[in-house]
Design an enzyme around this catalytic site. Structure first.
Site, PDB file in Angstrom:
ATOM      1  N   PRO A   2      97.610  16.688  53.294  1.00  0.00           N
ATOM      2  CA  PRO A   2      96.404  17.126  52.606  1.00  0.00           C
ATOM      3  C   PRO A   2      96.162  16.498  51.243  1.00  0.00           C
ATOM      4  O   PRO A   2      97.051  16.421  50.402  1.00  0.00           O
ATOM      5  CB  PRO A   2      96.622  18.625  52.451  1.00  0.00           C
ATOM      6  CG  PRO A   2      98.084  18.847  52.587  1.00  0.00           C
ATOM      7  CD  PRO A   2      98.716  17.626  53.109  1.00  0.00           C
ATOM      8  N   GLU A   3      94.937  16.047  51.061  1.00  0.00           N
ATOM      9  CA  GLU A   3      94.433  15.698  49.735  1.00  0.00           C
ATOM     10  C   GLU A   3      93.387  16.752  49.363  1.00  0.00           C
ATOM     11  O   GLU A   3      93.200  17.706  50.114  1.00  0.00           O
ATOM     12  CB  GLU A   3      93.825  14.291  49.751  1.00  0.00           C
ATOM     13  CG  GLU A   3      94.817  13.226  50.189  1.00  0.00           C
ATOM     14  CD  GLU A   3      94.226  11.814  50.216  1.00  0.00           C
ATOM     15  OE1 GLU A   3      93.299  11.542  49.445  1.00  0.00           O
ATOM     16  OE2 GLU A   3      94.700  10.997  51.028  1.00  0.00           O
TER      17      GLU A   3
END
Length: 275
Positions: A2-3
DNA sequence: CCTACTGTTACGGC
DNA sequence: AGCCGTAACAGTAG
């Protein structure tokens, strides 16, 4: 995984489902994911607490508790949160399970086990998680080309590496740095100090624009999120360059190239993003 | 078998 | 001080 856009998606899916619920118990299978305080204290302090809301800061998730205490989570590479009923089979590598009121469970799984939890008492200074070292949020009203120029204008290293610095901008990782630089038509290997005023302006515009675009494309119902085990993000088909080495540039039709910058894989269009 | 990997930090060297 | 590069974390996938 995840960003910023994915962490925001997780927040939007999970928050409405846990708001107002209290933590009845915690099953700790892998204490290594708890960074602070010691496992026993983490456990005892959180039992009985009511979750009031969730916040996102960069790639961090913050669980705010009614007491004023808070729990912080960074998912790093493979961390994943699922909200489920207790009878669903556990995902592999489930390290932490929060038993909530109403027979619900908040489960944390993390294949590579890089993710970390922190618990902080009300008013306790956060010298642990790294949140305080973060730079501006891309959606902060004060985020601007002037801010970028001030922080990065004299930096010799590549603009791609600069975009990945959480102390400058919070939330950008390897995927979206490539997408942002493509949108701003700037070659990832360009030295930050070589950018022109116009390029800083394009970059400052592309950052919130691309991130909010991908947040919108990630939108998913709680049911779909659960059935895909929190692993499928729907924005992937909209990525223009990341992971597309060898395909054709969607703008000019040139063959997309890959190079390693700062040890990270980077994909760009040699025609739209000139060195 | 070997390499790469969407994140971050610690550490040695300059 | 601050910057740079590398190793480390641990596991899966191609």
């Amino acid at each position: 995984m995840p960003e910023l856009p994915e962490v925001e998606t997780i927040k939007r899916v999970i928050e409405p489902q846990i708001q107002g619920r209290s933590i009845e118990n915690i099953f700790i299978r892998q204490p290594a994911v708890i960074a602070h305080p010691a496992t026993e204290e983490f456990h005892s302090q959180l039992i009985g607490q009511i979750i009031s809301r969730m916040e996102r800061r960069g790639k961090f998730l913050v669980f705010l508790l009614d007491s004023g205490d808070r729990m912080i989570l960074h998912l790093r590479m493979t961390g994943c949160l699922l909200l489920t009923s207790a009878d669903l089979p556990e995902e592999p590598h489930t390290h932490l399970t929060f038993q909530l009121t109403g027979g619900r469970q908040l489960r944390y799984s993390d294949t590579r086990r890089f993710g970390r939890f922190w618990f902080l008492k009300k008013g306790e200074t956060d010298t642990f998680s790294g949140i305080k070292k973060l730079g501006k949020e891309p959606f902060d009203p004060e985020f601007s080309s002037e801010y970028l120029m001030e922080r990065l204008g004299k930096r010799k290293k590549s603009i791609k590496e600069c975009l990945l610095e959480q102390k400058v901008i919070a939330g950008i990782g390897n995927i979206y740095s490539d997408e942002i630089l493509f949108a701003a038509r700037i070659h990832p290997a360009r030295s930050a100090s070589s950018l022109t005023l116009g390029e800083w302006q394009r970059l400052a515009a592309a950052i919130p624009e691309r991130l909010s675009f991908f947040i919108a494309k990630n939108e998913i119902s709680a049911e779909e999120y659960l059935s895909s085990k929190g692993k499928e993000y729907r924005n992937t088909p909209f990525l223009q360059v990341y992971g597309r080495k060898g395909s054709l540039c969607p703008i000019c039709g040139e063959c997309l190239q890959r190079m390693v910058i700062g040890g990270r894989s980077s994909v760009f269009c040699p025609c739209c993003q000139k060195l």
